[in-house]
Design an enzyme around this catalytic site. Structure first.
Site, PDB file in Angstrom:
ATOM      1  CG  HIS A 240      -1.751  -1.177   1.434  1.00  0.00           C
ATOM      2  ND1 HIS A 240      -2.902  -1.418   0.721  1.00  0.00           N
ATOM      3  CD2 HIS A 240      -1.622  -2.227   2.287  1.00  0.00           C
ATOM      4  CE1 HIS A 240      -3.447  -2.552   1.124  1.00  0.00           C
ATOM      5  NE2 HIS A 240      -2.685  -3.065   2.068  1.00  0.00           N
ATOM      6  CG  ASP A 241       1.686   2.680   3.818  1.00  0.00           C
ATOM      7  OD1 ASP A 241       0.498   2.859   3.493  1.00  0.00           O
ATOM      8  OD2 ASP A 241       2.022   2.359   4.968  1.00  0.00           O
TER       9      ASP A 241
END
Length: 311
Positions: A240-241
């Protein structure tokens, strides 16, 4: 000239890899890193920022710990995903330096004040610290170039049927960010669930053979285990990040649309949902650039290329 950024994160395996990617990239000037509570408790996420910077030999970067709980709610953590330490898996060093003697908001404000050019805020955890900054320092809004967040989804949630974890933890803070009038880039689950790292990718990173690429591979080994649960239907682990940092480095890897986004803070079933007005039904002007697709192979190639920086 390198793009000045402040990274506000809650490490977390994918946050840690976002730090690795940012600090391997000369296009970015990481002015400060602040920690938020989310993937683990505030003391653990702060310690994990310090451990990662110790590993990367970057004790020159100012670090500060943020709010210990959301604006109006009790803290929820994702220890089921990230383990007891928040970065379970590899053997990481103990911190070799201390955080600044100030809060995350104070460090952010000082960094903005002292920067000759506007700074991009990258927030990969709950939006609590960013919302506190926006509320307490309206005079500094003009010093923020944009806010790049990992959070939300146009479609399915990953913490509730409707809500993505980071937004669910502090929906009031996220609503402040989206309605701030500052440009927002949203990297939500619609894209991050496509940015999956497969076993073959992990082995590719490990084969790069430097100490940092090895640790990234070990972080991903652990992270992959949680995502093997059949309910997700994943073939890998969604990273995700790092999508936030990857967009700053190579925006052409991502497809985006300009839309209005609101955050549901009241709903019986939908608290923490990011409501994306995809079909322009509200008449509200777009307040966010929303990621909708990613070139997965290009994303993995970028990670592999930057991991060689640590050779």
């Amino acid at each position: 000239m390198a793009l000045p950024i402040i990274l506000d994160c809650d490490p977390g395996h994918d946050d840690a890899i976002a730090i690795v990617l940012a600090l391997a990239s000369p296009e970015l000037d990481v002015k400060a890193i602040t920690s938020s509570a989310g993937n683990q408790t505030p003391d653990k996420t702060l310690r994990n920022v310090l451990r990662m910077l110790t590993l990367l030999k970057r004790s020159d970067i100012p670090v500060a710990g943020g709010a210990v709980k959301p604006l109006m709610r009790e803290l929820i953590i994702a220890d089921n995903v990230h383990g007891e330490s928040g970065l379970d898996g590899p053997a990481l060093p103990e911190p070799s330096f201390a955080p600044q003697n100030c809060t995350a908001v104070e460090l952010m404000a000082k960094t903005l004040r002292e920067s000759p050019q506007p700074v991009t805020l990258v927030a990969t955890g709950p939006q609590t610290n960013v919302a506190l900054l926006l509320n307490s320092h309206p005079e500094l809004h003009a010093k923020i170039a944009r806010i790049v967040i990992m959070g939300g989804a146009m479609g399915l949630g990953n913490w509730t049927p409707a809500a993505e974890f980071n937004i669910y933890v502090d929906p009031e803070a996220a609503e402040i960010v989206f309605q701030s009038g500052i440009p927002v880039l949203m990297a939500g689950l619609d894209v991050t669930h496509k940015a999956q790292i497969h076993t073959a990718d992990i082995e590719r990173f490990r084969a790069i053979g430097n100490p940092i690429s090895t640790i990234v591979a070990e972080l991903l080994d652990f992270f992959l285990e949680y995502h093997k649960d059949e309910k997700w239907g994943f073939t890998g682990a969604p990273l995700h990040d790092p999508c936030t940092i990857a967009w700053l480095l190579k925006a052409e890897l991502f497809t985006t649309v300009e839309r209005w986004v609101g955050v549901e803070t009241q709903g019986k079933y939908t608290q923490g949902m990011t409501v994306v007005d995809y079909y322009f039904l509200t008449g509200n002007k777009p307040n966010a650039t929303v990621m909708v697709d990613v070139d997965r192979e290009g994303f993995v190639d970028l990670l592999a290329e930057r991991l060689k920086f640590y050779g």
